[in-house]
Each structure stands twice: as C-alpha cells, then as structure tokens.
Write a protein that holds these residues in place. Structure first.
Motif, PDB file in Angstrom:
ATOM      1  N   LYS A 192      46.748  48.140  42.677  1.00 32.34           N
ATOM      2  CA  LYS A 192      45.994  48.080  43.935  1.00 32.34           C
ATOM      3  C   LYS A 192      44.551  48.471  43.674  1.00 32.34           C
ATOM      4  O   LYS A 192      44.264  49.268  42.770  1.00 32.34           O
ATOM      5  CB  LYS A 192      46.601  49.028  44.968  1.00 32.34           C
ATOM      6  N   ASN A 193      43.661  47.920  44.504  1.00 32.50           N
ATOM      7  CA  ASN A 193      42.261  48.314  44.385  1.00 32.50           C
ATOM      8  C   ASN A 193      41.998  49.512  45.298  1.00 32.50           C
ATOM      9  O   ASN A 193      42.861  49.929  46.071  1.00 32.50           O
ATOM     10  CB  ASN A 193      41.315  47.136  44.661  1.00 32.50           C
ATOM     11  N   VAL A 194      40.791  50.043  45.216  1.00 29.59           N
ATOM     12  CA  VAL A 194      40.456  51.250  45.972  1.00 29.59           C
ATOM     13  C   VAL A 194      40.589  51.012  47.474  1.00 29.59           C
ATOM     14  O   VAL A 194      41.098  51.874  48.203  1.00 29.59           O
ATOM     15  CB  VAL A 194      39.038  51.741  45.607  1.00 29.59           C
ATOM     16  N   SER A 195      40.178  49.851  47.958  1.00 27.46           N
ATOM     17  CA  SER A 195      40.283  49.557  49.393  1.00 27.46           C
ATOM     18  C   SER A 195      41.736  49.581  49.861  1.00 27.46           C
ATOM     19  O   SER A 195      42.046  50.117  50.931  1.00 27.46           O
ATOM     20  CB  SER A 195      39.665  48.194  49.712  1.00 27.46           C
ATOM     21  N   GLU A 196      42.622  49.008  49.072  1.00 34.40           N
ATOM     22  CA  GLU A 196      44.048  49.019  49.428  1.00 34.40           C
ATOM     23  C   GLU A 196      44.596  50.446  49.441  1.00 34.40           C
ATOM     24  O   GLU A 196      45.379  50.810  50.317  1.00 34.40           O
ATOM     25  CB  GLU A 196      44.841  48.161  48.446  1.00 34.40           C
ATOM     26  N   ILE A 201      37.892  47.226  41.255  1.00 33.83           N
ATOM     27  CA  ILE A 201      38.640  47.872  40.174  1.00 33.83           C
ATOM     28  C   ILE A 201      40.071  48.049  40.667  1.00 33.83           C
ATOM     29  O   ILE A 201      40.302  48.593  41.758  1.00 33.83           O
ATOM     30  CB  ILE A 201      38.025  49.227  39.784  1.00 33.83           C
ATOM     31  N   TYR A 202      41.010  47.561  39.884  1.00 32.82           N
ATOM     32  CA  TYR A 202      42.430  47.652  40.223  1.00 32.82           C
ATOM     33  C   TYR A 202      43.089  48.712  39.352  1.00 32.82           C
ATOM     34  O   TYR A 202      42.856  48.765  38.146  1.00 32.82           O
ATOM     35  CB  TYR A 202      43.122  46.304  40.003  1.00 32.82           C
ATOM     36  N   PRO A 220      34.861  58.924  48.328  1.00 30.76           N
ATOM     37  CA  PRO A 220      34.500  59.764  47.184  1.00 30.76           C
ATOM     38  C   PRO A 220      35.665  60.614  46.671  1.00 30.76           C
ATOM     39  O   PRO A 220      35.848  60.776  45.464  1.00 30.76           O
ATOM     40  CB  PRO A 220      33.365  60.647  47.719  1.00 30.76           C
ATOM     41  N   ASN A 221      36.475  61.141  47.594  1.00 33.98           N
ATOM     42  CA  ASN A 221      37.625  61.938  47.194  1.00 33.98           C
ATOM     43  C   ASN A 221      38.652  61.079  46.455  1.00 33.98           C
ATOM     44  O   ASN A 221      39.206  61.491  45.428  1.00 33.98           O
ATOM     45  CB  ASN A 221      38.258  62.610  48.416  1.00 33.98           C
ATOM     46  N   MET A 222      38.903  59.885  46.968  1.00 36.60           N
ATOM     47  CA  MET A 222      39.828  58.964  46.310  1.00 36.60           C
ATOM     48  C   MET A 222      39.341  58.650  44.901  1.00 36.60           C
ATOM     49  O   MET A 222      40.120  58.692  43.936  1.00 36.60           O
ATOM     50  CB  MET A 222      39.968  57.679  47.123  1.00 36.60           C
ATOM     51  N   SER A 223      38.065  58.339  44.768  1.00 40.09           N
ATOM     52  CA  SER A 223      37.506  57.999  43.457  1.00 40.09           C
ATOM     53  C   SER A 223      37.648  59.152  42.470  1.00 40.09           C
ATOM     54  O   SER A 223      37.946  58.940  41.294  1.00 40.09           O
ATOM     55  CB  SER A 223      36.040  57.609  43.597  1.00 40.09           C
ATOM     56  N   ALA A 270      46.114  53.160  34.576  1.00 36.96           N
ATOM     57  CA  ALA A 270      45.244  52.232  33.841  1.00 36.96           C
ATOM     58  C   ALA A 270      44.440  51.485  34.894  1.00 36.96           C
ATOM     59  O   ALA A 270      44.794  51.490  36.079  1.00 36.96           O
ATOM     60  CB  ALA A 270      46.077  51.265  33.019  1.00 36.96           C
ATOM     61  N   ARG A 271      43.361  50.854  34.464  1.00 40.86           N
ATOM     62  CA  ARG A 271      42.549  50.111  35.430  1.00 40.86           C
ATOM     63  C   ARG A 271      41.995  48.865  34.777  1.00 40.86           C
ATOM     64  O   ARG A 271      41.895  48.753  33.557  1.00 40.86           O
ATOM     65  CB  ARG A 271      41.436  50.982  35.989  1.00 40.86           C
ATOM     66  N   ARG A 272      41.636  47.910  35.647  1.00 41.62           N
ATOM     67  CA  ARG A 272      40.974  46.692  35.192  1.00 41.62           C
ATOM     68  C   ARG A 272      39.974  46.280  36.262  1.00 41.62           C
ATOM     69  O   ARG A 272      40.149  46.547  37.448  1.00 41.62           O
ATOM     70  CB  ARG A 272      41.977  45.573  34.912  1.00 41.62           C
ATOM     71  N   ARG A 273      38.924  45.635  35.815  1.00 48.56           N
ATOM     72  CA  ARG A 273      37.884  45.182  36.736  1.00 48.56           C
ATOM     73  C   ARG A 273      38.048  43.686  36.962  1.00 48.56           C
ATOM     74  O   ARG A 273      38.293  42.917  36.042  1.00 48.56           O
ATOM     75  CB  ARG A 273      36.502  45.468  36.151  1.00 48.56           C
ATOM     76  N   GLU A 274      37.914  43.297  38.230  1.00 45.97           N
ATOM     77  CA  GLU A 274      37.905  41.886  38.607  1.00 45.97           C
ATOM     78  C   GLU A 274      36.731  41.707  39.571  1.00 45.97           C
ATOM     79  O   GLU A 274      36.817  42.089  40.739  1.00 45.97           O
ATOM     80  CB  GLU A 274      39.224  41.501  39.276  1.00 45.97           C
TER      81      GLU A 274
END
Length: 110
Positions: free
Chosen positions: A29-33, A67-68, A43-46, A59-63
């Motif tokens: 999931k991305n940050v918005s989801e 960022i997912y 900011p807290n989520m990040s 793990a993460r990937r950029r699209e």
C-alpha cells in the motif's frame, strides 16, 4: 541474541507500527492508502514507516511519485499474529485459560 530480540520488540512496541504491519500483510500500500486506514498525521506515518523500513520489517518501491510499502519479514507478521491472537483470546471474557497460559496479567484485563 537477546539484544536482537529486544530491538525487535522495541520496534513493535508502538500500536501504530502494529497497525501498519497489519495493513500491509495482504498487499502493498502507498502512504495515502495507509493514512485512509490508520488515523494519524502524514508526518507521523512517514516517521513510523521509515523506522519499519530501516529495521527491515518493511520493503518499499517507488512508482512515479508514490512509494509503496510491503512486508519484508514474514517472520514479523507471524509473530504479530500469534501475539495478537493470544491477547484477543485472553481479553475474551468467555476464555477459560489458566493463569499460567496467559500473556496479559489479570490486572490489565480488569
């Protein structure tokens, strides 16, 4: 070994991090989801996502600009499920576990 285990438990000691792990167990999931599912500020989520990423839990990937995040460590998910399931059983008033089988002290359940 105990120091590594203590570090892992320290990472998992924040409820929002447990919610993030739960949210990405089935799919990335991305940050918005994640913000739509978990009540907190961006900011807290990040900050929590960065901690989980640096520790190797996620793990993460950029699209494009997104960022997912996905679960990197299935062992962490297994550990979280086991503990959450045990605590849910113990908090159930219908549960008739003996005190020696409980993780949660009786004072917490009252």
């Amino acid at each position: 070994m105990f120091e590594h285990v203590a570090e892992l438990f320290a990472i998992l000691s924040t409820p929002i991090r447990l919610k993030i792990i739960s949210a990405v167990c089935q799919r990335e999931k991305n940050v918005s989801e994640l913000l739509a599912e978990i009540e907190t500020t961006q900011p807290n989520m990040s900050q929590h996502l960065a901690t989980l990423y640096r520790s190797g839990v996620l793990a993460r990937r950029r699209e494009g600009t997104q960022i997912y995040y996905r679960l990197q460590s299935e062992r962490v998910a297994t550990l979280c499920r086991a503990v959450c399931t045990q605590v849910a059983i113990e908090l159930d008033p219908q549960s008739d576990l003996e005190s020696s089988q409980r993780l949660v002290p009786s004072a917490v359940r009252s």
